[in-house]
Motif scaffolding. Structure first.
Motif, PDB file in Angstrom:
ATOM      1  N   MET A 288       0.843  -1.177   0.000  1.00  0.00           N
ATOM      2  CA  MET A 288       0.000   0.000   0.000  1.00  0.00           C
ATOM      3  C   MET A 288       0.891   1.243   0.000  1.00  0.00           C
ATOM      4  N   ALA A 289       0.589   2.186  -0.878  1.00  0.00           N
ATOM      5  CA  ALA A 289       1.377   3.412  -0.977  1.00  0.00           C
ATOM      6  C   ALA A 289       1.020   4.360   0.171  1.00  0.00           C
ATOM      7  N   LYS A 290       2.049   5.058   0.645  1.00  0.00           N
ATOM      8  CA  LYS A 290       1.810   6.030   1.710  1.00  0.00           C
ATOM      9  C   LYS A 290       1.164   7.277   1.127  1.00  0.00           C
ATOM     10  N   ARG A 291       0.286   7.862   1.888  1.00  0.00           N
ATOM     11  CA  ARG A 291      -0.383   9.089   1.463  1.00  0.00           C
ATOM     12  C   ARG A 291       0.599  10.252   1.507  1.00  0.00           C
ATOM     13  N   LYS A 292       0.510  11.131   0.532  1.00  0.00           N
ATOM     14  CA  LYS A 292       1.318  12.353   0.507  1.00  0.00           C
ATOM     15  C   LYS A 292       0.443  13.494   1.008  1.00  0.00           C
ATOM     16  N   TRP A 293       0.841  14.114   2.101  1.00  0.00           N
ATOM     17  CA  TRP A 293       0.109  15.230   2.693  1.00  0.00           C
ATOM     18  C   TRP A 293       0.683  16.549   2.206  1.00  0.00           C
ATOM     19  N   THR A 294      -0.181  17.512   1.926  1.00  0.00           N
ATOM     20  CA  THR A 294       0.278  18.862   1.640  1.00  0.00           C
ATOM     21  C   THR A 294       0.175  19.670   2.926  1.00  0.00           C
ATOM     22  N   VAL A 295       0.886  20.774   2.976  1.00  0.00           N
ATOM     23  CA  VAL A 295       0.824  21.653   4.145  1.00  0.00           C
ATOM     24  C   VAL A 295      -0.608  22.148   4.335  1.00  0.00           C
ATOM     25  N   ALA A 296      -1.282  22.475   3.242  1.00  0.00           N
ATOM     26  CA  ALA A 296      -2.666  22.949   3.330  1.00  0.00           C
ATOM     27  C   ALA A 296      -3.570  21.894   3.964  1.00  0.00           C
ATOM     28  N   GLU A 297      -3.374  20.638   3.608  1.00  0.00           N
ATOM     29  CA  GLU A 297      -4.179  19.559   4.201  1.00  0.00           C
ATOM     30  C   GLU A 297      -3.897  19.417   5.687  1.00  0.00           C
ATOM     31  N   VAL A 298      -2.640  19.528   6.068  1.00  0.00           N
ATOM     32  CA  VAL A 298      -2.289  19.424   7.489  1.00  0.00           C
ATOM     33  C   VAL A 298      -2.939  20.571   8.260  1.00  0.00           C
ATOM     34  N   ARG A 299      -2.929  21.766   7.694  1.00  0.00           N
ATOM     35  CA  ARG A 299      -3.534  22.918   8.374  1.00  0.00           C
ATOM     36  C   ARG A 299      -5.031  22.730   8.594  1.00  0.00           C
ATOM     37  N   THR A 300      -5.703  21.959   7.755  1.00  0.00           N
ATOM     38  CA  THR A 300      -7.143  21.746   7.915  1.00  0.00           C
ATOM     39  C   THR A 300      -7.478  20.773   9.042  1.00  0.00           C
ATOM     40  N   LEU A 301      -6.475  20.173   9.649  1.00  0.00           N
ATOM     41  CA  LEU A 301      -6.719  19.187  10.718  1.00  0.00           C
ATOM     42  C   LEU A 301      -7.239  19.823  12.003  1.00  0.00           C
ATOM     43  N   GLY A 302      -7.076  21.120  12.146  1.00  0.00           N
ATOM     44  CA  GLY A 302      -7.542  21.785  13.357  1.00  0.00           C
ATOM     45  C   GLY A 302      -6.401  22.057  14.314  1.00  0.00           C
ATOM     46  N   THR A 303      -6.712  22.121  15.583  1.00  0.00           N
ATOM     47  CA  THR A 303      -5.718  22.443  16.601  1.00  0.00           C
ATOM     48  C   THR A 303      -4.887  21.230  16.989  1.00  0.00           C
ATOM     49  N   VAL A 304      -5.551  20.095  17.156  1.00  0.00           N
ATOM     50  CA  VAL A 304      -4.860  18.844  17.494  1.00  0.00           C
ATOM     51  C   VAL A 304      -5.370  17.738  16.593  1.00  0.00           C
ATOM     52  N   THR A 305      -4.573  16.695  16.503  1.00  0.00           N
ATOM     53  CA  THR A 305      -4.966  15.518  15.739  1.00  0.00           C
ATOM     54  C   THR A 305      -4.515  14.277  16.490  1.00  0.00           C
ATOM     55  N   ASP A 306      -5.040  13.145  16.097  1.00  0.00           N
ATOM     56  CA  ASP A 306      -4.663  11.895  16.765  1.00  0.00           C
ATOM     57  C   ASP A 306      -3.285  11.448  16.289  1.00  0.00           C
ATOM     58  N   VAL A 307      -2.685  10.565  17.036  1.00  0.00           N
ATOM     59  CA  VAL A 307      -1.314  10.134  16.750  1.00  0.00           C
ATOM     60  C   VAL A 307      -1.242   9.368  15.430  1.00  0.00           C
ATOM     61  N   GLU A 308      -2.289   8.674  15.039  1.00  0.00           N
ATOM     62  CA  GLU A 308      -2.275   7.952  13.768  1.00  0.00           C
ATOM     63  C   GLU A 308      -2.203   8.905  12.588  1.00  0.00           C
ATOM     64  N   THR A 309      -2.966   9.986  12.641  1.00  0.00           N
ATOM     65  CA  THR A 309      -2.933  10.967  11.565  1.00  0.00           C
ATOM     66  C   THR A 309      -1.582  11.661  11.531  1.00  0.00           C
ATOM     67  N   ALA A 310      -1.084  12.052  12.693  1.00  0.00           N
ATOM     68  CA  ALA A 310       0.236  12.694  12.765  1.00  0.00           C
ATOM     69  C   ALA A 310       1.304  11.769  12.193  1.00  0.00           C
ATOM     70  N   ALA A 311       1.222  10.506  12.517  1.00  0.00           N
ATOM     71  CA  ALA A 311       2.177   9.533  11.998  1.00  0.00           C
ATOM     72  C   ALA A 311       2.086   9.432  10.479  1.00  0.00           C
ATOM     73  N   SER A 312       0.889   9.447   9.947  1.00  0.00           N
ATOM     74  CA  SER A 312       0.703   9.404   8.500  1.00  0.00           C
ATOM     75  C   SER A 312       1.370  10.597   7.830  1.00  0.00           C
ATOM     76  N   VAL A 313       1.192  11.783   8.417  1.00  0.00           N
ATOM     77  CA  VAL A 313       1.820  12.990   7.879  1.00  0.00           C
ATOM     78  C   VAL A 313       3.342  12.838   7.868  1.00  0.00           C
ATOM     79  N   LEU A 314       3.883  12.230   8.909  1.00  0.00           N
ATOM     80  CA  LEU A 314       5.332  12.076   9.047  1.00  0.00           C
ATOM     81  C   LEU A 314       5.881  10.841   8.335  1.00  0.00           C
TER      82      LEU A 314
END
Length: 75
Positions: A1-27
């Motif tokens: 399975m290919a890893k998702r590519k996050w843009t800065v704009a998409e990360v900014r739409t996450l709000g103030t905090v996000t769960d560790v799984e989403t943060a891990a996906s971004v990283l």
């Protein structure tokens, strides 16, 4: 399975905090590794434990991916 590519704009739409799984996906970190790093206080950005959840401040996540440069590269 290919890893998702996050843009800065998409990360900014996450709000103030996000769960560790989403943060891990971004990283580009897998789920199991992310939780292991969070439990051992070795996650690349500060993680807060809220009850049984781990959360990450999106501001810290943006700093970690270099969003301070003003560019909007795919992460």
């Amino acid at each position: 399975m290919a890893k998702r590519k996050w843009t800065v704009a998409e990360v900014r739409t996450l709000g103030t905090v996000t769960d560790v799984e989403t943060a891990a996906s971004v990283l580009g970190i897998g789920r199991t590794t992310a939780y292991r790093l969070a439990r051992s206080a070795s996650f690349p950005v500060p993680v807060l434990r809220v009850g049984h959840r781990y959360v990450v401040a999106v501001e810290n996540l943006l700093k970690a991916i270099g969003a301070d440069s003003g560019a909007d590269p795919a992460v």
